[in-house]
Motif scaffolding. Sequence first.
Motif, mmCIF file in Angstrom:
data_model
loop_
_atom_site.group_PDB
_atom_site.id
_atom_site.type_symbol
_atom_site.label_atom_id
_atom_site.label_comp_id
_atom_site.label_asym_id
_atom_site.label_seq_id
_atom_site.Cartn_x
_atom_site.Cartn_y
_atom_site.Cartn_z
ATOM 1 N N ARG A 101 111.103 -7.340 -17.399
ATOM 2 C CA ARG A 101 110.590 -8.510 -16.678
ATOM 3 C C ARG A 101 111.526 -8.802 -15.515
ATOM 4 O O ARG A 101 112.693 -8.440 -15.537
ATOM 5 C CB ARG A 101 110.525 -9.745 -17.598
ATOM 6 C CG ARG A 101 109.652 -9.577 -18.827
ATOM 7 C CD ARG A 101 108.179 -9.632 -18.476
ATOM 8 N NE ARG A 101 107.353 -9.632 -19.679
ATOM 9 C CZ ARG A 101 106.886 -8.547 -20.272
ATOM 10 N NH1 ARG A 101 107.216 -7.356 -19.779
ATOM 11 N NH2 ARG A 101 106.128 -8.625 -21.345
ATOM 12 N N ASN A 106 101.872 -5.926 -13.412
ATOM 13 C CA ASN A 106 102.742 -7.076 -13.187
ATOM 14 C C ASN A 106 103.465 -6.938 -11.859
ATOM 15 O O ASN A 106 104.244 -6.003 -11.652
ATOM 16 C CB ASN A 106 103.752 -7.176 -14.330
ATOM 17 C CG ASN A 106 104.650 -8.376 -14.204
ATOM 18 O OD1 ASN A 106 104.418 -9.257 -13.383
ATOM 19 N ND2 ASN A 106 105.693 -8.407 -15.009
ATOM 20 N N TYR A 160 107.554 -3.647 -13.546
ATOM 21 C CA TYR A 160 107.055 -4.723 -12.674
ATOM 22 C C TYR A 160 107.433 -4.391 -11.233
ATOM 23 O O TYR A 160 108.293 -3.533 -10.974
ATOM 24 C CB TYR A 160 107.642 -6.082 -13.071
ATOM 25 C CG TYR A 160 109.148 -6.154 -12.937
ATOM 26 C CD1 TYR A 160 109.752 -6.587 -11.761
ATOM 27 C CD2 TYR A 160 109.981 -5.757 -13.984
ATOM 28 C CE1 TYR A 160 111.127 -6.630 -11.619
ATOM 29 C CE2 TYR A 160 111.348 -5.803 -13.858
ATOM 30 C CZ TYR A 160 111.927 -6.240 -12.680
ATOM 31 O OH TYR A 160 113.284 -6.258 -12.546
#
Length: 421
Positions: free
Chosen positions: A238, A395, A368
Motif C-alpha cells: 500500500r 490501485n 499500486y
Amino acid sequence: MIYLAILLAAVLVYIVQMKLYEKKTRDRLSYSVRLGAEEVFEDEDIFYYDELVNDKLLPLPFLKVNSDLPQGLYFHFLDPVPGSDTLAESHEAQVQSIYVLQSHQKISRRWRVTCKKRGVYEVGDAVLVTNDLFGMNYASISASSLPGFTKSRLTVLPKSIDLNAMFVAADGLSGDIITNHSLLTDPLIRAGTREYRDGDAMRQINWKSTASHGRLMVNIEEHFRRFVFNIVINMQSRDIEKHPEVPSAPYEIERCISVAATLLDRASEDNVPTRVIMNTPYKSIQIEDPNAVSCIDLGDPVGRKIAISRSYTGRMETLDALRLLAGIPMEISVPEEQLLDHILANPTLYTEAADHTGAANLIVISSYFSERMIHFHRAMEQYGIRVIYYITSANRNALVLPDDIEIYFSVGSLGERDYTR
C-alpha cells in the motif's frame, strides 16, 4: 487383607510402570523426515517420507504423532465421495496419527504434499504424544528434541505467469487493446552460424545450416543495442502501510514476485543481463549463495537497506535467479519513496550492467501506482533510462496517467492460486 494386598500390588505396579515410562520413553526413540525433492515450483506436489523407530525392548502402547507443515505447504488427500466413484481433494497443514509401537519396531509413512506458495522452508516439525499402559500419564515430546533429528530444507520456486493475458497497457484500459508489448524490441543482426551449445535457445537454430553440416547449428546474433534490465520489486503493498516494516497485504507482494519471475524467464531467453532490486533487508533473504545479493553501500543508511542482486544472464542462470526470488522475506527495509530517491540519486549504480555497457532499463513492479512514480519516470528520462511499470492491481493514487509512461495494470486475479493461505 487379601484385597488390601491386591490394591497395594496394583498401586505398586502402576507406580513402577509410570516411572519406567517417564524415564525410558525417549530412549532409542527417533523420528526422521525426508523429502522426495529439495526444489520444486509453485503448485507442484512432492512426497514427504517420515519414519518412527522404537529401538528398545520397552513397547509404547500409545503414540500420537502430530505432523505440521509450514504455512504455504499442505498435505494433499484424496477422499472417496459417499455414493460415488469419484475422489474429493482436500488440503491440511497438519495430520494426526495414532500407533501402538512394539519393541524394536519401525513405521515408515509417505505423504503427498502440495507446495502452494514460493519460499524456503524447513520441514519436519512434529510433536509426539505418549502414554503409559494405564493411559493416565500423557507426555509431549518435540521431534526436534530427539537424538539425531534434522529438518529437511525445501525451496519452492515462483512460477511464471502469462503477462499478455494478465496485464493491459494503460492506453488500452478503455478500449479493445489488451496485448502486451515485447520488452526486447531492437532488431538482431545475424553474424553467421556456429555449432549448438548447451543453453542455446531453440529459436536460434538455423535449420538449413544444420542440414548441410549434419549437426545442430545456431545463428550468431549480435544485438544492435545491448539492453540491460533492472527489475525493481516494491515490497510495500500500500502507499501507506499500517506497519512500516511489514506489508499489510502479503498476497499482493506474492503477485509482484510472480511477475518478476516471468520477466526474468523472458529476459533469459535472449541472454539479457538482469538484476533485481528490492526494498527489503538483503541479509534476511534466504539464499545459499552469499554473493548473490548485497547492497550499494555509499555510507548512507538508506543504501545499506536496499537489496540488489548480481546480474543473471541466460537460461543457465535462470534457476539461480528464481532461488533468489524464493528467498525474499515479507519485510520492508525502506519506504518506496526512499527506494526511488536513492535510485534517482545513483542512476548509474542501479541501472548499468556489470560491464557498464548497454542501454539501461528499469522495470518497476508494484501493487499500486502513485504520483511519486510519475515524477521518478520523468527524472530518469533525463538520464536516458527507460522506466516500465507493472502494477499488479487497479490501485493507483495518480489521477491522471501521462501518455508517455509505459505502464501495465493487472486485468484481474493472477491465476487461480490462493495467495492468502
